[in-house]
Design a protein around this motif. Structure first.
Motif, mmCIF file in Angstrom:
data_model
loop_
_atom_site.group_PDB
_atom_site.id
_atom_site.type_symbol
_atom_site.label_atom_id
_atom_site.label_comp_id
_atom_site.label_asym_id
_atom_site.label_seq_id
_atom_site.Cartn_x
_atom_site.Cartn_y
_atom_site.Cartn_z
ATOM 1 N N ILE A 150 16.306 2.278 6.323
ATOM 2 C CA ILE A 150 15.186 1.436 5.889
ATOM 3 C C ILE A 150 13.900 1.847 6.605
ATOM 4 O O ILE A 150 12.822 1.907 5.996
ATOM 5 N N LEU A 154 10.482 2.812 4.738
ATOM 6 C CA LEU A 154 9.293 1.965 4.853
ATOM 7 C C LEU A 154 8.232 2.539 5.774
ATOM 8 O O LEU A 154 7.031 2.407 5.499
ATOM 9 N N TYR A 155 8.639 3.148 6.894
ATOM 10 C CA TYR A 155 7.689 3.555 7.919
ATOM 11 C C TYR A 155 7.703 5.052 8.212
ATOM 12 O O TYR A 155 7.107 5.490 9.188
ATOM 13 N N LEU A 211 17.556 -4.736 8.009
ATOM 14 C CA LEU A 211 16.181 -4.939 7.563
ATOM 15 C C LEU A 211 15.418 -5.801 8.560
ATOM 16 O O LEU A 211 14.258 -5.523 8.888
ATOM 17 N N GLU A 372 0.197 -2.271 9.347
ATOM 18 C CA GLU A 372 1.306 -2.443 8.414
ATOM 19 C C GLU A 372 1.448 -3.879 7.942
ATOM 20 O O GLU A 372 1.985 -4.128 6.881
#
Length: 373
Positions: A150, A154-155, A211, A372
């Motif tokens: 994840i 996402l990052y 998550l 973010e």
């Protein structure tokens, strides 16, 4: 003279670094032990509902009614412990509203709660109540692999060769834990729906906590651990009280939900077990959160993964839970994968653990909250 000062400074730096590493591992191991012990009260509360009373727990809906009552009760216990015991004990009650109003950071904890509470907590409770505490403990180890994947998505965090090997080991361990042969055999049984719910619950809990760990890691360097736990506890009970319970009342009927709550909540043993569960989990959080800035998030995660060892021992000693060989083997492989994925040695031991693709500057880490979220 300058060389002597440099040597003295280097010795002081080494001494301080060694002290940080030592206390980081001590806090992490303490957190893992307390986390593992928390599986005893988590399993014990599922012994209390009398599912033979079909007027309260009707066939088909009884399991979910018990889940709602137990999860909401756990939320009440966790919020009470976090606010009164931790925040109150440290003299920070007045900081609780301020922490919640600090929206740039508290919204991350709220987002983590939205993922971890209805999905993670519900899945975990279902896995404990249907398949067993040892399965739930081992299945939760998959969160490390989910977190790495994840974070990559996402990052843009790098998945190094070590991380890829670690993820592979965790997945292999997960295959052992879920045991496809037993799963197929369970699916062929007449009451296979119960087993399916438990397996899905264990998988969902690991995914949700992976998550959650990605979200929380964004603010772990900026947020006081006490306020982190308090916000999570408050958000958790509010989410269950004002969202999950009303949805359950609409789905199963308000009388059915209230009857299940009365049946469970009027048993003093329930509150004793839930308070013990909240104390063990939040005490574990203290150890884990305090280890993160000392030895890094990755090594803190690998040390905390050892919770499965005291968890298995506690379930065997106090609950008579005989650990199946495939769960034991899968947990061992998953722990090795988690440790291998994050572990570094030598001079890298107390350095940071995040690796970001195309990082423009060293200041990027300190601007996650601004950029973010």
């Amino acid at each position: 003279m300058t060389n002597e000062k440099d040597l003295r400074l280097n010795r002081l730096i080494k001494k301080e670094r060694d002290s940080r590493v030592k206390w980081g591992f001590m806090w992490g191991i303490l957190g893992a032990i307390l986390w593992g012990m928390g599986y005893v009260p988590a399993v014990a509360v599922w012994k209390l509902p009398d599912f033979s009373m079909t007027s309260i727990f009707p066939e088909g809906n009884g399991l979910f009614l018990a889940l709602v009552a137990i999860a909401f009760g756990a939320g009440i216990a966790k919020a009470s412990v976090s606010v009164l015991f931790w925040a109150g004990g440290e003299g920070k009650l007045s900081d609780v509203p301020k922490a919640i109003k600090h929206w740039k950071i508290s919204k991350v904890m709220l987002l983590a709660t939205l993922v971890a509470s209805p999905v993670g907590v519900a899945g975990y409770q279902l896995a404990v109540g249907t398949v067993g505490g040892s399965f739930a403990a081992a299945a939760s180890l998959l969160f490390g692999a989910f977190a790495a994947l994840i974070a990559k998505a996402l990052y843009k965090e790098k998945i190094t060769r070590k991380a890829a090997i670690g993820i592979t080991l965790i997945i292999i361990g997960g295959i052992f834990v879920f045991n496809p042969f037993l799963l197929i055999a369970d699916l062929s049984k007449t009451n296979s729906l119960i087993a399916i719910i438990g397996y899905i619950g264990g998988f969902a809990a690991a995914l949700a906590w992976g998550l959650e760990s990605v979200f929380v890691s964004r603010v772990s360097d900026f947020y006081d651990y006490c306020m982190s736990m308090t916000c999570r506890g408050v958000f958790d009970v509010l989410l269950w009280g004002f969202v999950c319970v009303p949805i359950a009342m609409l789905a199963f009927g308000s009388n059915a939900v209230i009857s299940a709550m009365i049946h469970i909540y009027t048993q003093p043993a329930f509150w004793v077990w839930e308070i013990l569960y909240a104390l063990s989990i939040y005490s574990a959080y203290v150890g884990i959160y305090r280890s993160l800035p000392l030895i890094g998030a990755g090594r803190g995660s690998s040390v905390s993964a050892l919770y499965v060892i005291p968890g298995f021992l506690a379930l065997y000693i106090f609950m008579g839970d005989v650990i199946k060989w495939w769960i034991l083997a899968g947990a061992a492989i998953a722990v090795m994968g988690t440790v291998y994925m994050y572990w570094d040695s030598g001079s890298e031991l107390s350095e940071g653990t995040r690796a970001i693709d195309d990082t423009p500057s060293l200041s990027r880490k300190t601007t996650y909250v601004e950029e973010e979220f």
